[in-house]
Scaffold this motif. Structure first.
Motif, PDB file in Angstrom:
ATOM      1  N   ASN A  54       0.850  -1.187   0.000  1.00  0.00           N
ATOM      2  CA  ASN A  54       0.000   0.000   0.000  1.00  0.00           C
ATOM      3  C   ASN A  54       0.885   1.237   0.000  1.00  0.00           C
ATOM      4  O   ASN A  54       1.979   1.214   0.542  1.00  0.00           O
ATOM      5  N   LEU A  55       0.382   2.330  -0.572  1.00  0.00           N
ATOM      6  CA  LEU A  55       1.154   3.571  -0.627  1.00  0.00           C
ATOM      7  C   LEU A  55       0.619   4.651   0.303  1.00  0.00           C
ATOM      8  O   LEU A  55       0.983   5.808   0.166  1.00  0.00           O
ATOM      9  N   ARG A  69       1.358  10.552  -3.132  1.00  0.00           N
ATOM     10  CA  ARG A  69       1.128   9.184  -3.629  1.00  0.00           C
ATOM     11  C   ARG A  69       1.330   9.125  -5.143  1.00  0.00           C
ATOM     12  O   ARG A  69       1.946   8.212  -5.662  1.00  0.00           O
ATOM     13  N   ARG A  70       0.814  10.110  -5.851  1.00  0.00           N
ATOM     14  CA  ARG A  70       0.953  10.152  -7.310  1.00  0.00           C
ATOM     15  C   ARG A  70       2.427  10.226  -7.704  1.00  0.00           C
ATOM     16  O   ARG A  70       2.865   9.587  -8.642  1.00  0.00           O
ATOM     17  N   MET A 101       4.038   6.829  -7.297  1.00  0.00           N
ATOM     18  CA  MET A 101       3.610   5.932  -8.379  1.00  0.00           C
ATOM     19  C   MET A 101       4.302   6.297  -9.690  1.00  0.00           C
ATOM     20  O   MET A 101       4.678   5.419 -10.464  1.00  0.00           O
ATOM     21  N   ASP A 102       4.512   7.576  -9.942  1.00  0.00           N
ATOM     22  CA  ASP A 102       5.218   8.010 -11.146  1.00  0.00           C
ATOM     23  C   ASP A 102       6.664   7.536 -11.141  1.00  0.00           C
ATOM     24  O   ASP A 102       7.254   7.335 -12.203  1.00  0.00           O
ATOM     25  N   THR A 126       4.706   0.941  -7.088  1.00  0.00           N
ATOM     26  CA  THR A 126       3.299   0.558  -7.187  1.00  0.00           C
ATOM     27  C   THR A 126       3.092  -0.723  -6.392  1.00  0.00           C
ATOM     28  O   THR A 126       4.045  -1.454  -6.125  1.00  0.00           O
TER      29      THR A 126
END
Length: 75
Positions: free
Chosen positions: A17-18, A25-26, A29-30, A34
């Motif tokens: 989980n992030l 968070r974005r 993920m970038d 993930t």
């Protein structure tokens, strides 16, 4: 559940989980962090910030605050 910050150099974990939603968070993920990806701690700076990790074939430096948001299961 552990956070990425709890691991020491040489240990590996799988992202579960992030943490909370939003721009942080974005950004993670970038960068390729993930759910399901395996991360290995390469080294930690003397004062604990930053943390160098290896994932998806490249090395990435993260702040302690970012590493504390990443929930993992240890491998």
């Amino acid at each position: 559940m552990k956070t990425l910050r709890a691991l020491v150099p040489g240990q590996r974990g799988r992202v579960v989980n992030l943490g909370e939603k939003g721009p942080a968070r974005r950004r993670l993920m970038d960068m390729g962090i993930t759910p399901g990806v395996e991360i290995e701690i390469v080294k930690v700076a003397p004062l604990g910030d930053p943390i160098e990790v290896n994932l998806r074939g490249y090395e990435l430096s993260l702040r302690k605050s970012e590493a504390e948001q990443i929930k993992i299961e240890q491998l």
